[in-house]
Scaffold this motif. Structure first.
Motif, PDB file in Angstrom:
ATOM      1  N   PHE A  22       0.821  -1.216   0.000  1.00 19.21           N
ATOM      2  CA  PHE A  22       0.000   0.000   0.000  1.00 19.21           C
ATOM      3  C   PHE A  22       0.856   1.268   0.000  1.00 19.21           C
ATOM      4  CE2 PHE A  22      -3.401  -2.967   0.797  1.00 19.21           C
ATOM      5  CZ  PHE A  22      -4.381  -2.444  -0.044  1.00 19.21           C
ATOM      6  N   TYR A  29      -3.841   5.430  -5.412  1.00 21.69           N
ATOM      7  CA  TYR A  29      -4.923   4.598  -4.868  1.00 21.69           C
ATOM      8  C   TYR A  29      -6.306   5.195  -5.104  1.00 21.69           C
ATOM      9  CZ  TYR A  29      -8.089   2.247  -1.752  1.00 21.69           C
ATOM     10  OH  TYR A  29      -9.185   1.578  -1.274  1.00 21.69           O
ATOM     11  N   ARG A  45     -19.131   2.476   0.066  1.00 23.03           N
ATOM     12  CA  ARG A  45     -18.722   3.142   1.325  1.00 23.03           C
ATOM     13  C   ARG A  45     -19.942   3.799   1.968  1.00 23.03           C
ATOM     14  NH1 ARG A  45     -14.224   5.327  -1.851  1.00 23.03           N
ATOM     15  NH2 ARG A  45     -12.426   4.000  -1.496  1.00 23.03           N
ATOM     16  N   ALA A  67      -7.834   2.627   7.440  1.00 23.58           N
ATOM     17  CA  ALA A  67      -8.433   3.876   6.953  1.00 23.58           C
ATOM     18  C   ALA A  67      -7.928   4.320   5.591  1.00 23.58           C
ATOM     19  CB  ALA A  67      -8.172   4.986   7.971  1.00 23.58           C
ATOM     20  N   GLY A  68      -6.698   3.937   5.240  1.00 21.49           N
ATOM     21  CA  GLY A  68      -6.138   4.346   3.951  1.00 21.49           C
ATOM     22  C   GLY A  68      -6.115   5.857   3.824  1.00 21.49           C
ATOM     23  N   GLU A  71     -11.107   7.840   2.566  1.00 15.87           N
ATOM     24  CA  GLU A  71     -12.204   8.058   1.613  1.00 15.87           C
ATOM     25  C   GLU A  71     -13.586   7.964   2.259  1.00 15.87           C
ATOM     26  OE1 GLU A  71     -11.194   8.946  -1.580  1.00 15.87           O
ATOM     27  OE2 GLU A  71      -9.348   8.887  -0.435  1.00 15.87           O
ATOM     28  N   ASP A  90      -4.063   2.918  10.310  1.00 19.46           N
ATOM     29  CA  ASP A  90      -3.595   2.227   9.104  1.00 19.46           C
ATOM     30  C   ASP A  90      -2.118   1.861   9.288  1.00 19.46           C
ATOM     31  OD1 ASP A  90      -4.839   2.038   6.014  1.00 19.46           O
ATOM     32  OD2 ASP A  90      -2.665   1.838   6.144  1.00 19.46           O
ATOM     33  N   ILE A  91      -1.737   0.752   8.668  1.00 13.57           N
ATOM     34  CA  ILE A  91      -0.353   0.275   8.826  1.00 13.57           C
ATOM     35  C   ILE A  91       0.596   0.945   7.834  1.00 13.57           C
ATOM     36  CG2 ILE A  91      -0.507  -1.675   7.204  1.00 13.57           C
ATOM     37  CD1 ILE A  91       0.889  -3.395   9.369  1.00 13.57           C
ATOM     38  N   MET A  95      -0.005   5.819   3.032  1.00 13.01           N
ATOM     39  CA  MET A  95      -1.459   6.028   2.935  1.00 13.01           C
ATOM     40  C   MET A  95      -1.868   7.138   3.923  1.00 13.01           C
ATOM     41  SD  MET A  95      -2.838   4.113   0.544  1.00 13.01           S
ATOM     42  CE  MET A  95      -4.427   3.321   0.636  1.00 13.01           C
ATOM     43  N   ASP A 117      -0.571  -1.719  13.236  1.00 10.47           N
ATOM     44  CA  ASP A 117      -1.184  -2.949  12.733  1.00 10.47           C
ATOM     45  C   ASP A 117      -2.497  -3.153  13.503  1.00 10.47           C
ATOM     46  OD1 ASP A 117      -1.903  -5.532  12.133  1.00 10.47           O
ATOM     47  OD2 ASP A 117       0.063  -6.406  12.557  1.00 10.47           O
ATOM     48  N   LYS A 138      -9.716  -7.685   3.033  1.00  9.15           N
ATOM     49  CA  LYS A 138      -9.262  -8.753   2.130  1.00  9.15           C
ATOM     50  C   LYS A 138      -7.815  -9.164   2.363  1.00  9.15           C
ATOM     51  CE  LYS A 138      -9.345  -5.470  -1.552  1.00  9.15           C
ATOM     52  NZ  LYS A 138      -9.643  -4.489  -0.544  1.00  9.15           N
ATOM     53  N   PHE A 140      -6.501  -9.837   5.098  1.00 11.41           N
ATOM     54  CA  PHE A 140      -6.392 -10.668   6.302  1.00 11.41           C
ATOM     55  C   PHE A 140      -6.834 -12.089   5.969  1.00 11.41           C
ATOM     56  CE2 PHE A 140      -7.229  -6.390   8.076  1.00 11.41           C
ATOM     57  CZ  PHE A 140      -6.102  -6.260   8.866  1.00 11.41           C
TER      58      PHE A 140
HETATM   59  C1  LIG Z   1      -7.817  -1.167   0.048  1.00 12.96           C
HETATM   60  S1  LIG Z   1      -7.234  -0.024   1.247  1.00 12.96           S
HETATM   61  C2  LIG Z   1      -8.745   0.634   1.875  1.00 12.96           C
HETATM   62  C3  LIG Z   1      -8.598   2.063   2.302  1.00 12.96           C
HETATM   63  C4  LIG Z   1      -9.878   2.819   2.658  1.00 12.96           C
HETATM   64  N1  LIG Z   1     -10.479   2.312   3.864  1.00 12.96           N
HETATM   65  C5  LIG Z   1     -10.888   2.875   1.526  1.00 12.96           C
HETATM   66  O1  LIG Z   1     -12.089   2.783   1.747  1.00 12.96           O
HETATM   67  O2  LIG Z   1     -10.469   3.087   0.389  1.00 12.96           O
HETATM   68  C6  LIG Z   1      -6.730  -1.113   2.545  1.00 12.96           C
HETATM   69  C7  LIG Z   1      -5.952  -0.416   3.650  1.00 12.96           C
HETATM   70  O3  LIG Z   1      -5.766  -1.351   4.713  1.00 12.96           O
HETATM   71  C8  LIG Z   1      -4.500  -1.103   5.299  1.00 12.96           C
HETATM   72  N2  LIG Z   1      -4.102  -2.300   6.071  1.00 12.96           N
HETATM   73  C9  LIG Z   1      -3.899  -3.548   5.599  1.00 12.96           C
HETATM   74  N3  LIG Z   1      -3.535  -4.371   6.592  1.00 12.96           N
HETATM   75  C10 LIG Z   1      -3.513  -3.624   7.730  1.00 12.96           C
HETATM   76  C11 LIG Z   1      -3.229  -3.908   9.085  1.00 12.96           C
HETATM   77  N4  LIG Z   1      -2.853  -5.134   9.489  1.00 12.96           N
HETATM   78  N5  LIG Z   1      -3.360  -2.915  10.000  1.00 12.96           N
HETATM   79  C12 LIG Z   1      -3.720  -1.664   9.609  1.00 12.96           C
HETATM   80  N6  LIG Z   1      -3.973  -1.330   8.335  1.00 12.96           N
HETATM   81  C13 LIG Z   1      -3.880  -2.295   7.402  1.00 12.96           C
HETATM   82  C14 LIG Z   1      -3.614  -0.821   4.093  1.00 12.96           C
HETATM   83  O4  LIG Z   1      -2.432  -0.139   4.449  1.00 12.96           O
HETATM   84  C15 LIG Z   1      -4.561   0.020   3.226  1.00 12.96           C
HETATM   85  O5  LIG Z   1      -4.410   1.399   3.467  1.00 12.96           O
END
Ligand SMILES: C[S@@+](CC[C@H](N)C(=O)[O-])C[C@H]1O[C@@H](n2cnc3c(N)ncnc32)[C@H](O)[C@@H]1O
Length: 249
Positions: A22, A29, A45, A67-68, A71, A90-91, A95, A117, A138, A140
């Motif tokens: 990411f 993105y 959303r 949160a990314g 959005e 967010d990790i 982002m 995380d 997805k 996870f």
């Molecule tokens: C597809 S984006 C979705 C972002 C936003 N919520 C949206 O609606 O567009 C997935 C987000 O999940 C975060 N992410 C994935 N695994 C994570 C984890 N273990 N802990 C925190 N954030 C995580 C990614 O860094 C990424 O920003």
């Protein structure tokens, strides 16, 4: 036989692998997700936010997991104009940076950013009135989803509500072969062409196929003590889980 969790030598569910993925996707993105989903992502959303139960008081706390670029915040603030704060977890460092870059106007002060995380977050127990997550499930696997469900149950206040949505594999839908062809074949070609050979967004097809739908997440949330309902969106191309933490478990 190859483990579906692995691509090359990498475990695609390793949080560090996901964070790096990411980080690389961050600058494109927002545009990519809107265009490649034909705008459906924004509708989904909105529908996810609509599944939240309004808090009984003003100044409440919402936690946006995965949160990314933030959005979902405009939808959240439109529905709950009296919200106190949004804690955005967010990790991916980049982002967060994209989200901060984009923040403007009166709601910038309302957002607290946490780079962590979600599986290991030390957010306090009984902290949130609302927990939302859009398209963050997805990446996870099933074991991770069970850990995440426990985290959500822990973070939510008694009576607090949650809603989570994820792109899903619409098994049984007549047009599924076309949908899969689009995700698995067309999108990777478009990405390679427009993003100079990149293959990052193409991973989304793999994650979505492995994710299936939100049935397992629903079960994990139930096991964690939450009241849960599962819903299909557009023939199952997305699925959401929503519910609340009972006041007494
Ligand atoms: C597809 S984006 C979705 C972002 C936003 N919520 C949206 O609606 O567009 C997935 C987000 O999940 C975060 N992410 C994935 N695994 C994570 C984890 N273990 N802990 C925190 N954030 C995580 C990614 O860094 C990424 O920003």
């Amino acid at each position: 036989m190859k483990n579906p969790k692995d691509v090359g030598d990498d475990d695609i569910y390793d949080p560090q692998f996901v964070a790096n993925l990411f980080d690389r996707c961050s600058s494109s993105y927002r545009r990519w997700s809107a265009i490649s989903s034909f705008g459906f992502i924004s509708l989904w959303r909105y529908q996810c936010v609509n599944r939240l139960i309004p808090p009984a008081h003003t100044g409440s706390i919402a936690v946006d997991l995965m949160a990314g670029t933030g959005e979902v915040w405009p939808h959240l603030l439109r529905r709950f104009p009296d919200l106190g704060t949004i804690t955005a977890l967010d990790i991916s460092h980049r982002m967060h940076l994209e989200a901060v870059d984009r923040l403007h106007g009166k709601y910038a002060d309302m957002i607290t950013h946490i780079e962590a995380d979600a599986l290991r977050t030390d957010l306090p127990s009984d902290y949130a009135d609302l927990v939302i997550s859009t398209f963050g499930l997805k990446t996870f696997d099933r074991d991770h989803q069970s850990v995440l469900a426990k985290q959500i149950a822990r973070i939510l206040k008694p009576g607090g509500s949650f809603a989570l949505i994820e792109a899903s594999d619409p098994k049984g839908w007549m047009l599924r072969p076309f949908y899969r062809f689009y995700l698995d074949r067309i999108l990777p070609q478009i990405e390679r062409f427009f993003l100079k050979g990149a293959k990052d967004f193409s991973m989304i097809g793999t994650y979505t196929r492995n994710y299936g739908d939100s049935t397992h997440m629903a079960e994990a949330l139930r096991e964690a003590g939450l009241s849960v309902t599962l819903k299909n969106h557009f023939f199952g191309c997305a699925t959401s889980v929503a519910g609340y933490r009972p006041v007494k478990r």
